[in-house]
Enzyme design. Structure first.
Site, PDB file in Angstrom:
ATOM      1  N   SER A 239       0.820  -1.212   0.000  1.00 44.09           N
ATOM      2  CA  SER A 239       0.000   0.000   0.000  1.00 44.09           C
ATOM      3  C   SER A 239       0.853   1.261   0.000  1.00 44.09           C
ATOM      4  O   SER A 239       0.327   2.367   0.100  1.00 44.09           O
ATOM      5  CB  SER A 239      -0.908  -0.002   1.225  1.00 44.09           C
ATOM      6  OG  SER A 239      -0.142  -0.275   2.366  1.00 44.09           O
TER       7      SER A 239
ATOM      8  N   THR B  67      -2.004   3.587   4.471  1.00 42.50           N
ATOM      9  CA  THR B  67      -0.973   4.608   4.292  1.00 42.50           C
ATOM     10  C   THR B  67       0.009   4.594   5.443  1.00 42.50           C
ATOM     11  O   THR B  67      -0.380   4.310   6.572  1.00 42.50           O
ATOM     12  CB  THR B  67      -1.674   5.984   4.285  1.00 42.50           C
ATOM     13  OG1 THR B  67      -2.513   6.019   3.145  1.00 42.50           O
ATOM     14  CG2 THR B  67      -0.707   7.132   4.295  1.00 42.50           C
TER      15      THR B  67
ATOM     16  N   THR C  32       1.824   6.982   0.339  1.00 42.10           N
ATOM     17  CA  THR C  32       0.881   5.893   0.054  1.00 42.10           C
ATOM     18  C   THR C  32       0.754   5.622  -1.445  1.00 42.10           C
ATOM     19  O   THR C  32       1.078   6.495  -2.264  1.00 42.10           O
ATOM     20  CB  THR C  32      -0.519   6.270   0.589  1.00 42.10           C
ATOM     21  OG1 THR C  32      -1.384   5.141   0.536  1.00 42.10           O
ATOM     22  CG2 THR C  32      -1.161   7.389  -0.218  1.00 42.10           C
TER      23      THR C  32
ATOM     24  N   ARG D  51      -7.395   9.453  -9.507  1.00 36.73           N
ATOM     25  CA  ARG D  51      -7.939   9.721  -8.170  1.00 36.73           C
ATOM     26  C   ARG D  51      -6.801  10.049  -7.187  1.00 36.73           C
ATOM     27  O   ARG D  51      -5.782   9.377  -7.137  1.00 36.73           O
ATOM     28  CB  ARG D  51      -8.711   8.499  -7.682  1.00 36.73           C
ATOM     29  CG  ARG D  51      -9.290   8.643  -6.263  1.00 36.73           C
ATOM     30  CD  ARG D  51      -8.383   8.066  -5.201  1.00 36.73           C
ATOM     31  NE  ARG D  51      -8.986   8.093  -3.870  1.00 36.73           N
ATOM     32  CZ  ARG D  51      -8.326   7.801  -2.740  1.00 36.73           C
ATOM     33  NH1 ARG D  51      -7.062   7.469  -2.781  1.00 36.73           N
ATOM     34  NH2 ARG D  51      -8.924   7.854  -1.584  1.00 36.73           N
TER      35      ARG D  51
ATOM     36  N   THR E 114      -4.914   7.955   8.104  1.00 35.93           N
ATOM     37  CA  THR E 114      -4.949   6.823   7.196  1.00 35.93           C
ATOM     38  C   THR E 114      -6.400   6.394   7.039  1.00 35.93           C
ATOM     39  O   THR E 114      -7.234   6.710   7.878  1.00 35.93           O
ATOM     40  CB  THR E 114      -4.085   5.653   7.720  1.00 35.93           C
ATOM     41  OG1 THR E 114      -4.166   4.561   6.806  1.00 35.93           O
ATOM     42  CG2 THR E 114      -4.521   5.186   9.083  1.00 35.93           C
ATOM     43  N   GLY E 115      -6.667   5.712   5.963  1.00 43.63           N
ATOM     44  CA  GLY E 115      -8.039   5.260   5.742  1.00 43.63           C
ATOM     45  C   GLY E 115      -8.662   5.935   4.538  1.00 43.63           C
ATOM     46  O   GLY E 115      -7.957   6.425   3.655  1.00 43.63           O
TER      47      GLY E 115
HETATM   48  N1  ASP Z   1      -5.727   7.540   2.857  1.00 47.46           N
HETATM   49  C1  ASP Z   1      -5.296   6.828   1.693  1.00 47.46           C
HETATM   50  C2  ASP Z   1      -6.117   7.261   0.521  1.00 47.46           C
HETATM   51  O1  ASP Z   1      -7.307   7.480   0.648  1.00 47.46           O
HETATM   52  C3  ASP Z   1      -5.375   5.367   1.792  1.00 47.46           C
HETATM   53  C4  ASP Z   1      -5.142   4.735   3.129  1.00 47.46           C
HETATM   54  O2  ASP Z   1      -4.697   5.333   4.066  1.00 47.46           O
HETATM   55  O3  ASP Z   1      -5.413   3.570   3.288  1.00 47.46           O
HETATM   56  O4  ASP Z   1      -5.579   7.300  -0.556  1.00 47.46           O
END
Ligand code: ASP
Length: 330
Positions: free
Chosen positions: A83, A185, A203, A213, A236-237
Site C-alpha cells: 500500500s 498509508t 501511500t 484519483r 490513514t483510511g
Molecule cells: N488515505 C489513503 C487514501 O485514501 C489510503 C489509506 O490510508 O489507506 O488514498
C-alpha cells in the site's frame, strides 16, 4: 447507520463526549510535566520498523524531518508492503501511482500526487518543498521533476500486485473498493531533541482507484498537518472522508484549542461520523485512523472502527505497537 443505532453502540443516550476514554485523558494529563525526549510515531504495524529507524536518527541528534524521511523510506522500498511505494497496488487501469507530502515545524510544505515510477515519493515531496517555489507537483510533471533531480525511475508493479489486479479485473467491478484491508498509508510524525516537529505521509492510495484519483495523503491539512508550536497529526483510511473534514488540520486545531492529542483525534473521528450521519451515507466499508503528537511529546490515536494500530518509539525504548480505540464497535 442511523443515529439511534449509533447511540446504542456507544451506550444508550450518552452524550458524544461520554464515549471519550477518560483513562487516556488522565494519562495525558499525568504526562504534562514529562521531560521531552525524541519521539516518533507511525501508522500501522510497519510503523514498528519505521519508528525504530527514525529513532536512530533522532538519538544521533538528527532533525525530525530527516528522521521521519529515513523511517518512511524503509516502507516505500519494501515490495511486500502493498500500500506504499514499491509494490503498491495499482489503479483500476493497472498503473501504480503514489502520493506523498511532508511538513516541518516552520510550516514548510511539499507534496506530490499521482506519481509513477518513483519509489521514494516522500523524498520527492521534500524536494518540491526544498528545491522549488511551489508546494505541489502532480502526475507527469512530478515524474519529470524526479528525473531532473536524479531520482531513479522504475516499474513499481510487483508480481503479487499484478496477480491481484488481474484477479480483480476478472469481475470488471468498477465500483471503488474501500475496506480496511486494501489501503494502508504510512503517516509518520517525529519530535526531535530540539523540540522540532515534522511529518510525512506516503501511500499508493486506495487499491484499484480510478485513474487520476487522489486521496487525502498528499493533501496538506487532510493527510498531514504540522504546527511547530502545537503538534502534528496524520491520517490513514478512506481519503475522501478525511478530506471532507480537513482531518489532520482539524486534529491539530483541536490541540490548539487545548485538547490532548488523544482527545483531538477522537473529536476528528467524531466529526467524520457526524458527516456520514448528516449525509445518511453508508459507513460500513469505511475505516479512518488519526495519530497525533504534540510539542510536549504526548501522543494520541483514534479510529472509526477497530483494527487500526500505530507504533510509538520514545527515547531509548523499543517501539511499541498500540491497538487504537475506535468509535464504532465493529
Ligand atoms: N488515505 C489513503 C487514501 O485514501 C489510503 C489509506 O490510508 O489507506 O488514498
Amino acid at each position: 447507520m442511523k443515529r439511534s443505532d449509533f447511540l446504542k453502540i456507544v451506550g444508550g443516550g450518552a452524550a458524544m463526549t461520554a464515549i471519550l476514554p477518560s483513562t487516556l485523558r488522565a494519562k495525558d494529563a499525568a504526562r504534562s510535566n514529562e521531560y521531552i525526549e525524541p519521539v516518533s510515531i507511525a501508522t500501522w504495524r510497519f510503523g514498528l520498523e519505521t519508528t525504530a529507524e527514525a529513532m536512530k536518527v533522532l538519538r544521533a541528534g538528527g532533525s525530525a524531518l530527516d528522521a521521519t524521511e529515513a523511517g518512511v523510506k524503509l516502507c516505500e522500498a519494501d515490495p511486500k508492503e502493498r500500500s506504499v511505494g514499491l509494490g503498491g497496488r495499482p489503479d483500476r487501469d493497472g498503473f501504480v501511482t503514489l502520493d506523498s507530502c511532508c511538513m516541518d515545524h516552520l510550516g514548510n510544505i511539499g507534496s506530490v500526487a499521482a506519481v509513477e515510477n518513483v519509489v521514494h515519493v516522500s523524498s520527492l515531496a521534500r524536494a518540491v518543498m526544498e528545491k522549488t517555489p511551489h508546494v505541489m507537483l502532480v502526475g507527469e510533471g512530478a515524474r519529470q521533476f524526479a528525473q531532473e533531480m536524479g531520482f531513479p525511475l522504475q516499474d513499481l508493479m510487483v508480481p503479487d500486485s499484478k496477480r491481484e489486479w488481474e484477479k480483480w479485473r476478472e469481475k470488471s467491478d468498477y465500483q471503488p473498493i474501500v475496506n480496511i484491508e486494501n489501503h494502508d498509508t504510512i503517516g509518520q510524525l517525529s519530535l526531535d531533541e530540539q523540540g522540532r516537529l515534522a511529518g510525512i505521509c506516503t501511500t499508493s492510495g486506495m487499491a484499484f482507484k480510478m485513474r487520476g484519483r487522489v486521496g487525502d495523503s498528499p493533501i496538506i491539512g487532510a493527510g498531514l498537518y504540522v504546527d511547530g508550536a502545537i503538534g502534528a497529526a496524520t491520517a490513514t483510511g478512506h481519503g475522501e472522508e478525511v478530506i471532507r473534514v480537513v482531518g489532520s488540520y482539524r486534529v491539530v486545531s483541536e490541540m490548539e484549542r487545548g485538547f490532548s492529542p488523544q482527545v483531538a483525534c477522537e473529536r476528528a473521528v467524531q466529526k467524520i461520523y457526524e458527516f456520514f450521519e448528516r449525509r445518511q451515507a453508508g459507513i460500513q466499508d469505511t475505516q479512518i485512523g488519526f495519530i497525533a503528537l504534540d510539542k510536549r511529546g504526548r501522543t494520541g490515536a483514534y479510529a472509526l472502527r477497530p483494527g487500526f494500530q500505530y507504533a510509538v518509539a520514545r527515547g531509548g525504548e523499543d517501539p511499541e505497537l498500540i491497538d487504537v480505540q475506535a468509535l464504532l464497535k465493529s
